[in-house]
Design an enzyme around this catalytic site. Structure first.
Site, PDB file in Angstrom:
ATOM      1  N   GLU A  29      -0.796   1.188  -5.456  1.00 35.49           N
ATOM      2  CA  GLU A  29      -0.415   0.012  -4.711  1.00 35.49           C
ATOM      3  C   GLU A  29      -0.478  -1.396  -5.568  1.00 35.49           C
ATOM      4  O   GLU A  29      -1.473  -1.811  -5.892  1.00 35.49           O
ATOM      5  CB  GLU A  29      -1.590   0.058  -3.853  1.00 35.49           C
ATOM      6  CG  GLU A  29      -1.957   1.482  -3.138  1.00 35.49           C
ATOM      7  CD  GLU A  29      -3.107   1.412  -2.488  1.00 35.49           C
ATOM      8  OE1 GLU A  29      -3.920   0.489  -1.911  1.00 35.49           O
ATOM      9  OE2 GLU A  29      -3.632   2.707  -2.321  1.00 35.49           O
ATOM     10  N   HIS A  83       0.773  -1.208  -0.088  1.00 33.19           N
ATOM     11  CA  HIS A  83       0.046   0.142   0.050  1.00 33.19           C
ATOM     12  C   HIS A  83       0.685   1.249  -0.056  1.00 33.19           C
ATOM     13  O   HIS A  83       0.735   1.953   1.059  1.00 33.19           O
ATOM     14  CB  HIS A  83      -0.870  -0.122   1.285  1.00 33.19           C
ATOM     15  CG  HIS A  83      -2.192   0.797   1.275  1.00 33.19           C
ATOM     16  ND1 HIS A  83      -2.024   2.140   0.968  1.00 33.19           N
ATOM     17  CD2 HIS A  83      -3.469   0.609   1.377  1.00 33.19           C
ATOM     18  CE1 HIS A  83      -3.285   2.390   0.956  1.00 33.19           C
ATOM     19  NE2 HIS A  83      -4.033   1.634   1.281  1.00 33.19           N
TER      20      HIS A  83
END
Ligand SMILES: O=P(O)(O)OC[C@H]1O[C@@H](O)[C@H](O)[C@@H](O)[C@@H]1O
Length: 297
Positions: free
Chosen positions: A264, A159
């Site tokens: 991500e 992330h």
């Protein structure tokens, strides 16, 4: 000393350039700072919790075994959004290479967050490898199914919060022509725009992004970040914009959405299923490269 370990974190400094460093919090094995020649590359909220009470808002939180909130799987649906890896304290396994300095962290059910492993009682071993090059940062993951009878079903995602100058002057290239699922509109379509630009909340999952595509973050025509991937077919692009930032207590300053973009890489469109005893590997590599527009095939 290129590696410094404290109770809370591990700091690697590049042996030939002491202005290049990476800091990894043991909680979540979260990279929360990566400096290249003194310049911070990642965005971190000024209200991010680094004390293990909450996943870190910024840096590179690790998403496992589920991306988002699942509502269908018997066990994964019990876990909070984005799973348990970012809410568990990992074990520092030590240094594996002198140059580029490389370290590893491990997570298994015996040391993971007990409140969460109770909800998802699976056998697994995660090894995160962090390599600090003089011009790159590589984070690699190995997932092993340590059960001798049960399959392991999971998502994985890095992330990554990139630091940028100004979201409205930023574009993301080389995702053109890819199919995406828009999590806000709840719709799938092919992105025909030559580049991704931002003027509102964005939360999309590009699927099966050609592995040869280097995703580039471009600021007013100048490449500022390049992201390469191995074995991570999906790419989430997320910016919370004004209202969503207001609603997140750990997102500060509230205008911070202008200085960040999450790109991500992951395997999230469907689940990876590992047979007992098997391993799965993937990595992301963050670097700087010449602008390279990769046309739609
Ligand atoms: O607030 P969290 O749990 O860290 O999630 C942040 C965002 O993470 C992104 O990966 C998701 O696509 C978004 O839907 C989500 O809002």
């Amino acid at each position: 000393m290129p590696i410094k370990e404290t109770d809370r974190e591990v700091i690697l400094t590049h042996p030939t350039n002491d202005t290049t460093s990476v800091t990894i919090l043991k909680y979540g094995a979260t990279v929360y700072s990566w400096k290249l020649k003194s310049e911070e590359q990642l965005w971190l909220s000024t209200a991010a919790k680094l004390d293990g009470t909450k996943p870190v808002r910024g840096g590179i939180p690790l998403v496992f075994p589920v991306f988002g909130k699942n509502s269908t799987d018997e066990y994964l649906s019990k876990l909070p959004q984005h799973g348990l890896a970012r809410n568990s304290t990992w074990e520092f396994l030590g240094q594996t290479k002198e140059n580029p300095p490389t370290v590893q962290f491990g997570l298994k059910p015996e040391i993971a967050n007990p409140e969460l492993t109770k909800l998802w009682p699976m056998d697994f071993l995660l090894i995160l490898t962090v390599e600090l090059g003089d011009d790159h940062l590589k984070t690699a993951i190995e997932v092993e199914n340590t059960s001798n009878s049960k399959e392991l079903k999971f998502n994985w995602l890095f992330h990554t919060y990139f630091r940028i100058e100004d979201i409205e002057g930023t574009m993301v290239s080389n995702l053109a022509g890819m199919k995406l699922y828009d999590q806000l509109l709840k719709e799938s379509y092919v992105d025909k725009h030559p580049v991704v630009t931002f003027n509102q909340e964005t939360d999309v999952i590009y699927q099966n992004v050609n592995p040869e595509r280097a995703i580039q973050i471009v600021d007013k025509g100048v490449q500022i970040h390049t992201l390469k991937r191995y074995n991570l077919p999906d790419t989430v692009v997320w910016n919370p914009w004004v209202e969503k930032s207001q609603g997140m207590a750990d997102f500060e300053p509230k205008t911070g959405y202008q200085q960040m973009i999450c790109i991500e890489p992951g395997h999230v469109h469907d689940f990876i299923t590992l047979a007992p005893g098997k391993k799965w590997n993937a990595y992301q590599l963050l670097c700087k490269e010449e602008l390279n527009y990769q046309a739609i095939q």
